[in-house]
Write a protein that holds these residues in place. Structure first.
Motif, PDB file in Angstrom:
ATOM      1  N   HIS A  19       0.836  -1.201   0.000  1.00  0.00           N
ATOM      2  CA  HIS A  19       0.000   0.000   0.000  1.00  0.00           C
ATOM      3  C   HIS A  19       0.871   1.250   0.000  1.00  0.00           C
ATOM      4  CE1 HIS A  19      -2.298  -3.302   1.784  1.00  0.00           C
ATOM      5  NE2 HIS A  19      -3.306  -2.803   1.102  1.00  0.00           N
ATOM      6  N   HIS A  28      -8.310   2.351   0.655  1.00  0.00           N
ATOM      7  CA  HIS A  28      -8.323   1.487   1.829  1.00  0.00           C
ATOM      8  C   HIS A  28      -8.820   2.232   3.071  1.00  0.00           C
ATOM      9  CE1 HIS A  28      -6.258  -1.287  -0.737  1.00  0.00           C
ATOM     10  NE2 HIS A  28      -6.271  -2.198   0.216  1.00  0.00           N
ATOM     11  N   GLU A 135      -1.900   0.612  -7.553  1.00  0.00           N
ATOM     12  CA  GLU A 135      -0.720   0.053  -6.887  1.00  0.00           C
ATOM     13  C   GLU A 135       0.114  -0.774  -7.862  1.00  0.00           C
ATOM     14  OE1 GLU A 135       1.568   0.237  -3.738  1.00  0.00           O
ATOM     15  OE2 GLU A 135      -0.531   0.679  -3.316  1.00  0.00           O
TER      16      GLU A 135
END
Length: 195
Positions: A19, A28, A135
Motif C-alpha cells: 500500500h 483502503h 498500486e
C-alpha cells in the motif's frame, strides 16, 4: 504462529509494502472501515454459539451489543492489537467499539443482511481496483490472508494517525522498512525474469 506475527514493525512493513500508492491508500482508508462494519453486520446474523452465554444490551436505537461471532472477532482482534501496540490500541478501541455497536444494532433491521453484503462486496471490489490500477501489485491477502485481514484496520488507523501528524518517527521507520521490502521484491522479480 511465527514470532513476526507479534512484531508490530514487521507487520506494518508487510502491509505497507502492498500500500504505497496514495490513491490506493485512500481507497483502503475509505473501504476497510466499511468492510469491517459490514462484516460485523454479517457476523451478527450468524447463530450465536450455544456455548456462549446470551448477553445483549441496547444503548439506544443505533447502538447494541450481542455476544456473537462479530463480538468475539472484534474482541480477539483488539487483544492482538493491544499485544502489538498498547497505546495505539487504546486510541483504536473506541472506534472499534462504535463500529461493532452500530453494526450489531443495524443487523436487527430488515434488509440489513443484503445491504451489508452489498457494501462488503463493493468495498472489496474497490480495493482490488486500487491494487490493480493504482498500486500495480496484487493485494497482501494473496500472500498472507489472515495477516492482511487482521492487519488492515490497524494499518488504516496508523495511516490516519500519520496524516494527523502523530507518530512521526514510526512513520519514518515504516517508510524505510517498506522501501527495503519493495527493493527486495523488485530484485526477486528480476531474478525470476532471468531464469
Amino acid at each position: 504462529m511465527s514470532p513476526a506475527a507479534f512484531s508490530l514493525r514487521q507487520q506494518l512493513a508487510f502491509y505497507g509494502a502492498y500500500h504505497s500508492n496514495p490513491t490506493n491508500v485512500w481507497i483502503h482508508i475509505t473501504c476497510v472501515p466499511l468492510i469491517v462494519w459490514s462484516a460485523y453486520v454479517l457476523g451478527s446474523h450468524l447463530p450465536r454459539p450455544e456455548a456462549l452465554p446470551s448477553i445483549h444490551a441496547d444503548f439506544g436505537p443505533y447502538l447494541a451489543f450481542d455476544l456473537n461471532y462479530a463480538a468475539i472477532w472484534a474482541i480477539a482482534t483488539e487483544l492482538y492489537y493491544f499485544i502489538l501496540t498498547p497505546v495505539v490500541t487504546l486510541a483504536h478501541i473506541p472506534i472499534a467499539a462504535f463500529t461493532l455497536l452500530t453494526a450489531t444494532a443495524y443487523a436487527s433491521q430488515p434488509g440489513s443482511l443484503w445491504t451489508a453484503a452489498t457494501v462488503h462486496v463493493l468495498c472489496w471490489l474497490a480495493q482490488f481496483y486500487g491494487h490493480g490500477v493504482h498500486e500495480g501489485r496484487a493485494p497482501a491477502l494473496l500472500d498472507n490472508l489472515l495477516g492482511a485481514l487482521v492487519l488492515a484496520p490497524l494499518f488504516v488507523h496508523y495511516e490516519a494517525l500519520f496524516m494527523l501528524g502523530f507518530l512521526k518517527q514510526t512513520k519514518k521507520d515504516l517508510q524505510n522498512d517498506v522501501g527495503k521490502l519493495n527493493t527486495e521484491l523488485r530484485l526477486k522479480k528480476k531474478e525470476v525474469k532471468k531464469e
